[in-house]
Write an enzyme that holds these catalytic residues in place. Structure first.
Site, short mmCIF file in Angstrom:
data_model
loop_
_atom_site.label_atom_id
_atom_site.label_comp_id
_atom_site.label_asym_id
_atom_site.label_seq_id
_atom_site.Cartn_x
_atom_site.Cartn_y
_atom_site.Cartn_z
CB SER A 123 -25.95 0.90 6.29
OG SER A 123 -26.84 0.97 7.36
CG ASP A 263 -27.52 -7.12 7.67
OD1 ASP A 263 -27.49 -6.13 8.42
OD2 ASP A 263 -27.20 -7.07 6.46
CG HIS A 290 -25.37 -3.56 9.22
ND1 HIS A 290 -26.44 -3.66 8.37
CD2 HIS A 290 -25.10 -2.22 9.31
CE1 HIS A 290 -26.81 -2.47 7.96
NE2 HIS A 290 -26.00 -1.58 8.50
#
Length: 313
Positions: A123, A263, A290
């Protein structure tokens, strides 16, 4: 195989705006290579947020337990077990990507691994890892960008589209709280979790590792609120204008892109990396959102191990 040895420590991180050095907490699983005991290159793991500490990435310990591959976690300053600076909330001049790039360089130097290492960023950590790789540090061998955008505009557009799939009452609550400035309420937090259960982590109940990271964030949201904003999809912080699409072609090391079918980092969010990086592979997890390291843990480790060459030695 027996669990890898574990070592924790703190690295002094001087900064010109603080009277005393900041401290970066780290944890090494496995042993760093020595002439008499060679191992794989260390894998340095960059967590997300910004400001969400490493706990939710702890499944990567599997790599250290399965291969002679040291895995290094650390909490970036401002969160977790590293120095907190709540007095700098909303200090946009302090909380910058450059701060975290300098911290990473400082950690590599302190551990003596700057001449040979791999990076996995998840991320925000993938955004940070990409920025690091764009500078072409000579010791970086391989890069994994997991669930990360090359620009925040596409991230927000994808999130807006995903929000349309939420129940109408949840959409209304999110929109109303954001408009009225009530993003710090229990009502907003409850609505956020509906989105997160679909697009952040689909494991129910939420894994303990992710709950631990969320607990840290709840204690101190200084970095997250300043750089990101009140939620994953309501981006109002300094990263709102983040865009490195014109620079990612400067990443020259072999790179693995990762995202999940559900995601927040939808395919169009990840695609600029795939289009612009020369030596690149892309793996999309069919049952993940995610956090595929939590949602499809075994497959995630196999994909990462193959890319890093652990299974070929």
């Amino acid at each position: 195989m027996a669990p890898a040895s574990t070592k924790t420590g703190e690295v002094p991180f001087p900064h010109p705006t603080t009277s005393t050095p900041l401290k970066t907490w780290y944890e090494i699983h496995g042993s760093l290579s020595t002439p008499s005991s060679p191992t794989h290159r260390p894998l340095v793991v960059l967590h997300g947020g910004p400001g969400i500490p490493h706990d939710y990435l702890l499944p990567l310990v599997d790599l250290a337990n399965t291969y002679p591959a040291p895995v290094i976690f650390y909490d970036q300053v401002g969160c977790g077990r590293s120095t907190h600076l709540s007095e700098k909330k909303n200090d946009k001049d302090f909380w910058t990507p450059e701060l975290f790039l300098s911290e990473l360089d400082n950690l590599l130097q302190h551990l003596g691994i700057q001449d040979g290492y791999d990076v996995l960023g998840q991320s925000w950590g993938g955004m940070l890892g990409a920025l690091h790789a764009i500078r072409q540090p000579p010791g970086l061998n391989r890069l994994i960008i997991a669930n990360s955008p090359a620009d925040m505009g596409s991230w927000v557009a994808a999130a807006d589209r995903l929000r349309l799939g939420l129940p109408e009452d949840v959409q209304e609550t999110l929109a109303r709280c954001e408009t009225e400035g009530k993003t710090d309420t229990k009502e907003y937090e409850k609505a956020i979790m509906v989105f997160y259960e679909r697009h952040l982590c689909r494991v129910k109940p939420l894994p303990a590792e992710l709950e631990a990271s969320f607990a840290w964030l709840k204690q101190d949201d200084t970095v997250y609120l300043t750089m990101n904003g009140p939620s994953e999809f309501f981006v109002s912080g300094t990263l709102k204008t983040f865009d490195i699409r014109r620079d990612v072609h400067q990443i020259k090391v072999p790179t693995l892109l990762i995202n999940g079918r559900y995601d927040e980092a939808q395919d169009e969010v990840v695609e600029p990396f795939f289009q612009e990086i020369d030596k690149v592979k892309w793996y999309r997890f069919a049952e993940s959102s995610h956090t595929p390291q939590l949602e499809e843990r075994e497959e995630f480790m196999k994909v990462v191990a193959r890319f890093l060459g652990y299974e070929n030695r």
